[in-house]
Design an enzyme around this catalytic site. Structure first.
Site, PDB file in Angstrom:
ATOM      1  N   GLY A 184      41.322   8.134  92.570  1.00  0.00           N
ATOM      2  CA  GLY A 184      40.639   8.680  93.737  1.00  0.00           C
ATOM      3  C   GLY A 184      39.475   7.814  94.189  1.00  0.00           C
ATOM      4  O   GLY A 184      39.263   7.613  95.388  1.00  0.00           O
ATOM      5  N   THR A 185      38.714   7.298  93.243  1.00  0.00           N
ATOM      6  CA  THR A 185      37.541   6.493  93.594  1.00  0.00           C
ATOM      7  C   THR A 185      37.951   5.284  94.419  1.00  0.00           C
ATOM      8  O   THR A 185      37.348   4.989  95.459  1.00  0.00           O
ATOM      9  CB  THR A 185      36.812   6.041  92.311  1.00  0.00           C
ATOM     10  OG1 THR A 185      36.445   7.212  91.568  1.00  0.00           O
ATOM     11  CG2 THR A 185      35.575   5.227  92.619  1.00  0.00           C
ATOM     12  N   ASN A 265      34.453  19.477  94.591  1.00  0.00           N
ATOM     13  CA  ASN A 265      34.756  19.421  93.160  1.00  0.00           C
ATOM     14  C   ASN A 265      33.842  20.279  92.291  1.00  0.00           C
ATOM     15  O   ASN A 265      34.175  20.568  91.152  1.00  0.00           O
ATOM     16  CB  ASN A 265      34.712  17.975  92.660  1.00  0.00           C
ATOM     17  CG  ASN A 265      33.492  17.242  93.122  1.00  0.00           C
ATOM     18  OD1 ASN A 265      33.254  17.114  94.322  1.00  0.00           O
ATOM     19  ND2 ASN A 265      32.691  16.763  92.193  1.00  0.00           N
ATOM     20  N   GLN A 293      40.555  16.859  94.873  1.00  0.00           N
ATOM     21  CA  GLN A 293      40.603  18.159  94.183  1.00  0.00           C
ATOM     22  C   GLN A 293      41.662  19.088  94.784  1.00  0.00           C
ATOM     23  O   GLN A 293      42.100  20.023  94.119  1.00  0.00           O
ATOM     24  CB  GLN A 293      39.235  18.857  94.271  1.00  0.00           C
ATOM     25  CG  GLN A 293      38.151  18.222  93.437  1.00  0.00           C
ATOM     26  CD  GLN A 293      38.391  18.366  91.932  1.00  0.00           C
ATOM     27  OE1 GLN A 293      39.098  19.268  91.464  1.00  0.00           O
ATOM     28  NE2 GLN A 293      37.803  17.468  91.161  1.00  0.00           N
ATOM     29  N   SER A 313      44.376  11.688  93.646  1.00  0.00           N
ATOM     30  CA  SER A 313      44.305  11.120  92.298  1.00  0.00           C
ATOM     31  C   SER A 313      45.218  11.926  91.379  1.00  0.00           C
ATOM     32  O   SER A 313      45.100  13.156  91.297  1.00  0.00           O
ATOM     33  CB  SER A 313      42.861  11.202  91.807  1.00  0.00           C
ATOM     34  OG  SER A 313      42.766  10.664  90.519  1.00  0.00           O
ATOM     35  N   HIS A 315      45.582  12.418  88.150  1.00  0.00           N
ATOM     36  CA  HIS A 315      45.173  13.189  86.969  1.00  0.00           C
ATOM     37  C   HIS A 315      44.557  14.540  87.315  1.00  0.00           C
ATOM     38  O   HIS A 315      44.249  15.334  86.428  1.00  0.00           O
ATOM     39  CB  HIS A 315      44.234  12.370  86.071  1.00  0.00           C
ATOM     40  CG  HIS A 315      42.849  12.160  86.603  1.00  0.00           C
ATOM     41  ND1 HIS A 315      41.760  12.812  86.074  1.00  0.00           N
ATOM     42  CD2 HIS A 315      42.377  11.379  87.603  1.00  0.00           C
ATOM     43  CE1 HIS A 315      40.670  12.420  86.715  1.00  0.00           C
ATOM     44  NE2 HIS A 315      41.015  11.550  87.648  1.00  0.00           N
ATOM     45  N   THR A 351      50.242  -6.426  90.301  1.00  0.00           N
ATOM     46  CA  THR A 351      51.524  -5.819  89.936  1.00  0.00           C
ATOM     47  C   THR A 351      51.372  -4.299  89.864  1.00  0.00           C
ATOM     48  O   THR A 351      50.432  -3.782  89.260  1.00  0.00           O
ATOM     49  CB  THR A 351      52.011  -6.374  88.577  1.00  0.00           C
ATOM     50  OG1 THR A 351      52.115  -7.778  88.702  1.00  0.00           O
ATOM     51  CG2 THR A 351      53.346  -5.785  88.173  1.00  0.00           C
ATOM     52  N   CYS A 439      22.644  13.246  88.916  1.00  0.00           N
ATOM     53  CA  CYS A 439      21.677  12.740  89.899  1.00  0.00           C
ATOM     54  C   CYS A 439      22.107  12.495  91.336  1.00  0.00           C
ATOM     55  O   CYS A 439      23.083  11.856  91.608  1.00  0.00           O
ATOM     56  CB  CYS A 439      21.177  11.410  89.425  1.00  0.00           C
ATOM     57  SG  CYS A 439      20.694  10.283  90.728  1.00  0.00           S
TER      58      CYS A 439
HETATM   59  N1  PLP Z   1      36.747  12.700  94.730  1.00  0.00           N
HETATM   60  C1  PLP Z   1      36.606  13.912  94.157  1.00  0.00           C
HETATM   61  C2  PLP Z   1      36.385  15.118  95.021  1.00  0.00           C
HETATM   62  C3  PLP Z   1      36.666  14.038  92.772  1.00  0.00           C
HETATM   63  O1  PLP Z   1      36.520  15.247  92.218  1.00  0.00           O
HETATM   64  C4  PLP Z   1      36.884  12.874  91.998  1.00  0.00           C
HETATM   65  C5  PLP Z   1      36.908  12.969  90.534  1.00  0.00           C
HETATM   66  O2  PLP Z   1      36.393  13.881  89.926  1.00  0.00           O
HETATM   67  C6  PLP Z   1      37.043  11.643  92.644  1.00  0.00           C
HETATM   68  C7  PLP Z   1      36.963  11.603  94.005  1.00  0.00           C
HETATM   69  C8  PLP Z   1      37.305  10.399  91.861  1.00  0.00           C
HETATM   70  O3  PLP Z   1      38.625  10.394  91.379  1.00  0.00           O
HETATM   71  P1  PLP Z   1      39.075   9.453  90.174  1.00  0.00           P
HETATM   72  O4  PLP Z   1      38.528  10.054  88.931  1.00  0.00           O
HETATM   73  O5  PLP Z   1      40.560   9.486  90.175  1.00  0.00           O
HETATM   74  O6  PLP Z   1      38.550   8.098  90.451  1.00  0.00           O
END
Ligand code: PLP
Length: 494
Positions: A184-185, A265, A293, A313, A315, A351, A439
């Site tokens: 996700g990041t 989240n 989420q 994401s 997971h 890859t 924070c």
């Molecule tokens: N965005 C939201 C709303 C999230 O809750 C999270 C992870 O907790 C992320 C982005 C980041 O996802 P990832 O852990 O797959 O990088």
């Protein structure tokens, strides 16, 4: 108070920790704060008395005059020790020495009927059987390099092609691209980078973002927006909702991007994405939605909501870790964030993670297929949990609205430190919950989401997030309620 900076080593540990009530001074280096636009460095003073209770005080480095010494207990997740401005090595076992553990361990009696209950599904989920099988199958049968122009390569490529189709169909993407990422990041970063590059090229340097976005979005804007960008941070209601009319009023001629998450989240609130999407389309503004989420838990209608970028994401919906995707509307700008080969249309080289991709598609397909049933069952479990928790004195639910994700519950327990509570629940009861994100404020290291909801500091520090998932059942809920009761009673007595 007299303070001095002391590096704790195995040699001097006994002198400073076990015997006396001497203050220890360390610098606590927290994350970069997007609101105050700088890293927050706080001076952290801690001592331990003979009865094992930790005393600590915290203040901003620049505000020593405001120093307060407080009694309390705290978990120290990311402590670095600094001396004369120089970062010393991270001490192995530092958490053990200073963590909450020492303060509580002495009197904590583990539940003899301990049951392991995982209730932090918003942090991550356990991989499902289907997703695990897909992962193993892809690893065994489709191990070729998808770039290879031979049979094994073509087979692997077909996994990627099919996964893109499945994901697009599950999330309502009618016309556009699915780009695989590491999670996700990265997907959020790619979206923000693409939109801001476009803004820079076209001279549109205004961005609108909600105050409750994940750091993957907030910090990406911080990173990719140069100084000549203007950022409008949208407030939320005390319930944790963005108001679409605030978006409308914030739109300027040079707005290039609006970024609002589908579901939060920390409190699970579902945002008015469809209305905001329509506004963006009308004003020809790029619209990014963090659906990390939400995907797999509530319906996502990419094209219908006029979304341009959507991050997911694996997971978070019982898929594997380290894989995600950015869905991009047809014709919208994409920046190459990782240079190299031609993979992922040349925008994200390297890859491909074929097992991860195949497994993510299987997990999403499964989650979407069983969504209605799962959501109803999890919502019912949550209601049962709320009923039980509300019988404990001074427990307050922060997200009572129906318009929240099925599994997320935010609970404040008056007079109880949330970090202490999550520690006791974990150590003595086998229960995993979360204390939320760290924070983002100049003044404190409190959750930026709860701050945006105008919660008072003492309520924020006593807030835990319980997030239920497909693996939880009614027995878990009964156990959770009694584990909370016992742990709260124990901490209030202390
Ligand atoms: N965005 C939201 C709303 C999230 O809750 C999270 C992870 O907790 C992320 C982005 C980041 O996802 P990832 O852990 O797959 O990088």
């Amino acid at each position: 108070m007299n303070t001095s900076i002391i590096r704790i080593t195995p040699e001097n540990h006994d002198e400073y920790i076990n015997k006396t009530d001497r203050p220890i001074v360390i610098l606590y280096f927290s994350e970069f704060c997007v609101h105050c636009k700088r890293a927050i460095r706080s001076l952290f003073v801690m001592s331990q008395s003979m009865d094992g209770i930790l005393n600590f005080g915290m203040c901003q480095v620049d505000g020593l005059d405001d120093f307060r010494l407080e009694k309390g207990i705290i978990n120290l997740p990311s402590i670095c020790v600094w001396q004369n401005g120089e970062k010393l090595e991270f001490q192995e076992g530092f958490d053990e020495i200073y963590g909450i553990g020492n303060a509580l361990k002495a009197t904590l009696v583990p539940n003899p009927n301990l049951r392991y209950v995982y209730a932090d599904n918003a942090a991550t989920t356990k991989i499902s059987k289907t997703a695990l099988e897909a992962f193993v199958n892809c690893s065994n049968e489709y191990f070729g390099n998808p770039s290879g122009n031979y049979e094994t390569g073509k087979k692997a490529k077909s996994v990627i092609r099919n996964a893109k189709r499945t994901i697009a169909s599950c999330l309502g993407l009618k016309n556009g691209k699915v780009i695989f990422t590491s999670g996700g990041t990265e997907a959020d970063n790619m979206a923000i980078c693409s939109a801001l590059d476009f803004g820079r090229e076209t001279g549109r340097k205004h961005v609108i973002v909600s105050s409750i976005e994940h750091h993957a979005v907030l910090n990406a804007i911080e990173k990719y927006a140069s100084d000549d960008f203007r950022i409008t941070v949208l407030p939320v209601s005390s319930g944790g909702y963005v108001n679409a009319s605030d978006v409308r009023e914030s739109i300027c001629e040079d707005t290039c991007l609006v970024s609002v998450m589908l579901a939060n989240n920390e409190v699970g609130t579902i945002q008015p994405i469809k209305t905001i999407g329509a506004l963006c389309k009308k004003n020809d503004i790029l619209f990014h939605v963090d659906a990390v989420q939400a995907a797999g838990h509530i319906p996502v209608a990419f094209s219908e909501c006029n979304i341009d970028y959507l991050a997911i994401s694996a997971h978070k919906f019982n898929g594997p870790k380290g894989v995600g995707a950015l869905l991009v509307n047809a014709g919208k700008p994409i920046s190459r964030i990782i240079a190299g080969g031609h993979q992922e249309y040349g925008f994200r080289a390297g890859t491909e993670n074929v097992p991860g991709i195949g497994s993510m598609a299987a997990a999403l397909h499964d989650s979407c297929k069983g969504m209605k049933e799962n959501a109803a069952r999890i919502r019912q479990l949550k209601e049962l949990l709320v009923e039980g928790l509300c019988t404990i004195p001074d427990v307050r639910i922060n997200n009572t609205s129906q318009n929240v994700l099925p599994g997320i519950l935010s609970v404040s327990i008056k007079g109880v430190n949330a970090k202490a509570l999550s520690y006791v629940l974990d150590e003595a009861e086998g229960v995993t919950v979360s204390t939320g994100a760290a924070c983002t404020s100049m003044e404190s290291n409190l959750s930026h989401v709860l701050l945006a909801m105008k919660m008072k500091e003492d309520r924020i520090t006593s807030t835990v997030r319980i997030s239920l998932g497909t693996n939880n059942d009614e027995e878990d809920i009964q156990y959770l309620i009694s584990a909370f009761e016992r742990s709260i009673r124990y901490l209030r007595k202390k």
